[in-house]
Design an enzyme around this catalytic site. Structure first.
Site, mmCIF file in Angstrom:
data_model
loop_
_atom_site.group_PDB
_atom_site.id
_atom_site.type_symbol
_atom_site.label_atom_id
_atom_site.label_comp_id
_atom_site.label_asym_id
_atom_site.label_seq_id
_atom_site.Cartn_x
_atom_site.Cartn_y
_atom_site.Cartn_z
ATOM 1 N N GLU A 1 12.064 -17.604 -14.657
ATOM 2 C CA GLU A 1 11.766 -16.176 -14.677
ATOM 3 C C GLU A 1 10.874 -15.816 -15.859
ATOM 4 O O GLU A 1 9.944 -15.011 -15.728
ATOM 5 C CB GLU A 1 13.063 -15.370 -14.710
ATOM 6 N N LYS B 1 3.983 -4.131 -5.760
ATOM 7 C CA LYS B 1 5.392 -3.991 -6.113
ATOM 8 C C LYS B 1 6.300 -4.553 -5.032
ATOM 9 O O LYS B 1 7.277 -5.221 -5.316
ATOM 10 C CB LYS B 1 5.715 -2.514 -6.364
ATOM 11 N N GLU C 1 2.621 -13.178 -14.549
ATOM 12 C CA GLU C 1 2.360 -11.943 -13.812
ATOM 13 C C GLU C 1 1.527 -10.948 -14.601
ATOM 14 O O GLU C 1 0.606 -10.334 -14.050
ATOM 15 C CB GLU C 1 3.694 -11.267 -13.436
ATOM 16 N N LYS D 1 7.223 -14.061 -15.461
ATOM 17 C CA LYS D 1 6.857 -12.801 -16.114
ATOM 18 C C LYS D 1 5.564 -12.955 -16.910
ATOM 19 O O LYS D 1 4.690 -12.087 -16.898
ATOM 20 C CB LYS D 1 7.983 -12.326 -17.042
ATOM 21 N N ARG E 1 3.188 0.587 -6.875
ATOM 22 C CA ARG E 1 3.224 -0.432 -5.836
ATOM 23 C C ARG E 1 2.105 -1.456 -5.987
ATOM 24 O O ARG E 1 2.159 -2.521 -5.385
ATOM 25 C CB ARG E 1 3.101 0.233 -4.453
ATOM 26 N N ASN F 1 -0.262 0.895 6.183
ATOM 27 C CA ASN F 1 0.362 -0.149 5.375
ATOM 28 C C ASN F 1 0.754 -1.292 6.299
ATOM 29 O O ASN F 1 1.226 -1.054 7.412
ATOM 30 C CB ASN F 1 1.636 0.353 4.687
ATOM 31 N N GLY F 2 0.645 -2.527 5.823
ATOM 32 C CA GLY F 2 1.082 -3.659 6.635
ATOM 33 C C GLY F 2 -0.088 -4.494 7.114
ATOM 34 O O GLY F 2 -1.174 -4.504 6.517
ATOM 35 N N HIS G 1 10.760 -36.590 -17.680
ATOM 36 C CA HIS G 1 10.394 -37.198 -16.395
ATOM 37 C C HIS G 1 8.999 -36.779 -15.930
ATOM 38 O O HIS G 1 8.707 -36.818 -14.732
ATOM 39 C CB HIS G 1 11.430 -36.842 -15.335
ATOM 40 N N CYS H 1 0.835 -1.204 0.000
ATOM 41 C CA CYS H 1 0.000 0.000 0.000
ATOM 42 C C CYS H 1 0.873 1.260 0.000
ATOM 43 O O CYS H 1 2.072 1.208 0.246
ATOM 44 C CB CYS H 1 -0.903 0.012 1.228
ATOM 45 N N TRP I 1 -3.849 -2.169 -0.982
ATOM 46 C CA TRP I 1 -3.810 -3.512 -1.555
ATOM 47 C C TRP I 1 -4.461 -4.417 -0.527
ATOM 48 O O TRP I 1 -3.974 -4.551 0.592
ATOM 49 C CB TRP I 1 -2.366 -3.928 -1.827
#
Length: 607
Positions: free
Chosen positions: A479, A602, A486, A483, A27, A98-99, A502, A2, A74
């Site tokens: 990665e 973020k 996301e 991406k 963020r 925030n948190g 396998h 946030c 968020w």
């Protein structure tokens, strides 16, 4: 993560609060709101969804006032609705947070038993009610904050406004960053210097457990024991130009194209071209005594750690463990003073990684941090700070921070090798030469943009995509898949190419594109063999390789993406470019929100 901004201004603050929130959009968030004090009342405007919804609300119903706080949320506790959006008000107290307050449930139960009514599902409203109850009992605002903060367990950054004290904002932090900005007849609170960039360059960072009483003319800071303390005022150097997209359609694309420059800037701090040596910042410990390396990170940063494992073990002959920070403490790892613990974080505030760092330090581990924000909690707490110089990264999906982290990891691997006597002067000169060439090779890789945009239209229709790589290209396959997930919301997985037979090869058919990262070199033939096994089962292959590799194995691929020929050491930096561009162009083709993908923040500052 946030975003918070607070202004004690000399004129109406609503427009500047909104501007600050725009600087914090990177963020990630799902609702927003502001509150001001005017005519002896606290008034709020809140809206779910994007900031433009709040702007429209304000256009229809303006909000005057010279004192205000604002927030992008968020969602953690409670859905992203208007009722759950910040700021929250109880009595004469309004708060943004925030948190996460881990013990909010027993506190909420206590307050309900005391007759207090809740209007949201959030943990934040609990803090507002605790403070309001103190105020109603006749406690002054500063004392009320001092009484309430010790009752809060978890992580928080708070900005608090009191109806009867329009010349006062109180900020507090524990486990989440909070910044004080010093102006001329005005003072400010913000989540970071970027939020305050248009207001002031004079910044002080609250330390863990600090809280501050801010007025227009003064700032008083107290530690967790409520003792007055001084925190240094620094010049942030952050400007609004740092969050300008320029001529690019999205921040992510701009940041992809910035990589050659910022990687070069980062490497300037670690290479001594005249001496042909790789350097690290000055440290107070001897790398030759290290017997084991433990790398801890989350998400994209963890893949930097996996590439680092290949580099450190091959160059320095040191055993390396790589852990997800969210799992690290809970498996009770075996730690001692002969370990070098490395944390990797763009923000330096990632909750799981910060907790892992503190766990290592408590167990006698010497720590180092690859971090992009030199004023962050991790940067201040590690024994050796190895900064990246990526600059502010606005796009939620990390690009330039990732490649700068890779550059620093390569420097660390070379230094460990030299300290252990495993690196000859000739080998070190070769490493310096290759790292020096990396930015130019990355710039050449950007030339594949149009070819990737063309193939992205095909990939964008897939439900599932697989990525393959061997050696250090295996973490790059992970990665690439991350991406794509996301920002395009397509299910994707990365595999070590030899593992296909396998089990995962059962997923292959003509509807599952296969992205293969295969630079020519020692592992090329084996990677191509695995690729051809998939092609025999109908896989639609996109081969990313150099001219030599494409000439050998490019037949029967739906597309080939040509990279410059590079040494294995810098291949991960170079091959980061096409996997980032592929994710970007697929997301654009699908019409998703590239810079602010759904459900993502973020910086994750709660566990």
């Amino acid at each position: 993560m946030c975003g918070i901004i607070g202004i004690l201004g000399s004129s109406d603050v609503s427009d500047r609060l909104i501007e600050g929130l725009r600087r914090l959009e990177y963020r990630g968030y799902d609702s927003a709101g502001i509150a001001t004090i005017h005519d002896g009342i606290i008034d709020r405007r809140r809206a779910e969804g994007k900031l433009n919804n709040l702007v429209a609300r304000l256009a229809a119903d303006p909000l005057p006032g010279h004192t205000g706080i604002a927030h992008t949320r968020w969602a953690t506790h409670g859905a992203p609705t208007e009722d759950n959006a910040h700021p929250h008000t109880a009595g004469d107290v309004t708060i943004v947070h925030n948190g996460i307050i881990e013990n909010f449930k027993p506190l909420r139960d206590e307050l309900i038993a005391d007759g207090r009514k809740f209007l949201s599902q959030t943990d934040t409203e609990v803090v507002a009610h605790l403070l309001a109850r103190e105020i109603e009992r006749g406690v002054a605002p500063r004392a009320a904050v001092a009484n309430v903060l010790p009752r809060l367990h978890g992580a928080f950054a708070l900005a608090i406004m009191f109806r009867n004290e329009p010349d006062l904002l109180i900020g507090a932090r524990l486990g989440a960053p909070l910044t004080i900005g010093y102006g001329d007849g005005e003072n400010y609170l913000g989540s970071d210097a970027l939020a305050l960039a248009s207001l002031t360059q004079r910044i002080a960072y609250l330390e863990e457990g600090d809280w501050a009483a801010v007025s227009r003319g003064s700032v008083e800071i107290f530690d967790r024991d409520n003792k007055p303390v001084k925190r240094p005022i620094t010049i942030s150097g952050v400007s609004g130009a740092m969050i300008d997209k320029g001529n690019y359609r999205h921040f992510m694309l701009k940041e992809i194209h910035e990589q050659p420059v910022v990687v070069a800037q980062t490497l300037q701090s670690y290479l001594r071209p005249v001496e042909e040596q790789v350097a690290l910042p000055q440290m107070d410990f001897d790398l030759s005594t290290v017997e084991r390396v433990v790398i801890v990170a989350c998400g994209t940063a963890s893949y930097v750690g996996m590439v680092g494992k290949y580099w450190i073990e091959s160059l320095a002959r040191l055993p390396v463990e790589v852990d997800f920070a969210s799992e690290f403490r809970y498996r009770e790892p075996v730690l001692d003073g002969r370990i070098l613990g490395v944390v990797i974080s763009q923000s330096g505030e990632t909750a799981d990684t910060l907790a892992a760092l503190r766990h290592m330090k408590a167990n006698g581990v010497t720590t180092a941090g690859i971090i992009n924000v030199p004023t962050s909690s991790m940067a201040r707490e590690v024994d050796l700070l190895m900064p990246t110089h990526a600059g502010p990264e606005i796009g939620v999906a990390s690009t330039k921070a990732f490649t700068c982290q890779l550059a620093v990891m390569a420097a660390l691997a070379a230094n460990l090798a030299r300290a252990r006597g495993k690196l000859t002067p000739e080998a070190e000169r070769y490493i310096v030469h290759q790292l020096t060439e990396a930015p130019a090779a990355m710039n050449a890789a950007l030339a594949c943009d149009e070819a990737i945009a063309a193939v992205a239209k095909t990939i964008s229709t897939a439900r599932d995509v697989l990525y393959l790589g061997r050696g250090p290209e295996y973490p790059m396959a992970l990665e690439g898949a991350l991406k794509l997930k996301e920002i395009s919301y397509i299910h994707a997985e990365g595999y070590a190419s030899g593992e296909m037979k396998h089990g995962p090869i059962a997923l292959i058919d003509e509807n599952v594109p296969l992205i293969v990262l295969a630079p020519a070199g020692p592992l090329f033939d084996k990677t191509v063999s695995n690729m051809q096994e998939a092609q025999a089962r109908g896989a639609q292959v996109v081969l990313i390789s150099d001219a030599e590799g494409i000439a050998q194995a490019g037949d029967n691929c739906i597309a080939t993406i040509e990279m410059p020929k590079v040494a294995p050491l810098i291949a991960p930096l170079v091959y980061a470019v096409p996997i980032q561009l592929l994710a970007y162009h697929v997301a654009v083709a699908k019409g998703t929100d590239v810079d602010q993908p759904r459900n993502l923040a973020k910086s994750v500052t709660v566990e």
